[in-house]
Design a protein around this motif. Sequence first.
Motif: not given
Length: 433
Positions: A196-220
């Motif tokens: 028999t089995q039970r599925y775990l339900e775990v609450m956790y704090k946010p994972q935050v990430r920032v992505s740079q959309n523009y410029p995609v590459q190179g210098l600002t």
Amino acid sequence: MQKLCGDGQNLVTEDVTVVEGDVATISCRVKNSDDSVIQLLNPNRQTIYFRDFRPLKDSRFQLVNFSNSELRVSLTNVSISDEGRYFCQLYTDPPQEIYTTITVLVPPRNLVIDIQKEIAVEGEEIELNCTAMASRPATTIRWFKGNKELTGKSEVEQWSDMYTVTSQLLLKVGREDDGVPVICLVDHPAVKDLQTQRYLEVMYKPQVRVSQNYPVQGLTREGEPLELTCAAFGKPQPTDMRWLRVDDEMPQHVVVSGSNLLISNLNKTDNGTYRCEASNAVGKSHADYMLFVYDTTATTEPAVHGFTQLPNSAEELDYGDLSGTRVLLNASTEALPTVQLSNASVALHPDSRAGEEGSIRSVDHAVVGGVVAVVVFAMLCLLIILGRYFARHKGTYFTHEAKGADDAADADTAIINAEGGQNNSEEKKEYFI
């Protein structure tokens, strides 16, 4: 196991092991038969079959085969009360007797997992109990989390001829355990693949990430736009997300729209660290983006391009393949006062802009430090040399103005004597450095 009826005897039988409710077959066989009578008796020594006749009025016993060399009888719907020794007898001179033992196996009637907390918070230790009731013999319980086997602690209770086994498992859960099955598996000779089995339900704090959309590459570069997007994932899903500038006010020309931050015309006053914060019922996390604005003529790429992962604590999380986009994960976390938190978060800090500036500053500091060290060393050497020189040439010195002053009665006479007016005065020596 085959049994023989003593040396020189020719009666043969085997022990029988059967699962409760199944059919047991008892066989009394005669080697080198001389047509002697065969009969089968129950543990109370009541005759079940005499040759092919059944005196016992228990219809569960049925004749399977009868001949001069064998008496085979089946017992259907076996129960615990049927367990014991059954006797095969052969009417010879002297009579022969041998017994066979029926062993009844009882599989666990119920297999139940009881979990201490239906919903756990990341870092908590939860207790799970798996109970296998009314088995015979006692069962063995094994634990699995996904495909990984875990070790529990079992206790056995005996009730009459039956056994109840309870196994306890202590498990410290993390965000990676959310949705993972915990399996309780039974090892018992009467049953296969009982689990028999039970599925775990775990609450956790946010994972935050920032992505740079523009410029995609190179210098600002100065005069160009910059667009950042903040993404936050947690359980429950973060409900509050905001942008801010660390240790400074947000420039007025910065446009924040939900999870996006846009600077349409970069200038050097925009340099700094921009932070995206997200929170849920478990805690608060943030991710930082370090902006360095280059001149419009700058063409050299920074020495370190992209983001560098800098863990905020002993634990690091794997957020998958982030190739193709420069992404920043939570730089630090903060627990809300109403929820107990543990474990750590992971920070990825961007250094594509700050890397080059930092390396240049470190080189400048090294050069300045070297020059200062040389100057200080030279001054110390000079002070030592002057000190030694003055120590060797110190004394009393007289000038020409003092000649004749010792023998003169007044100042006028001293001046005349100093010009050579007295011949008998002692000449004073003069030293000059």
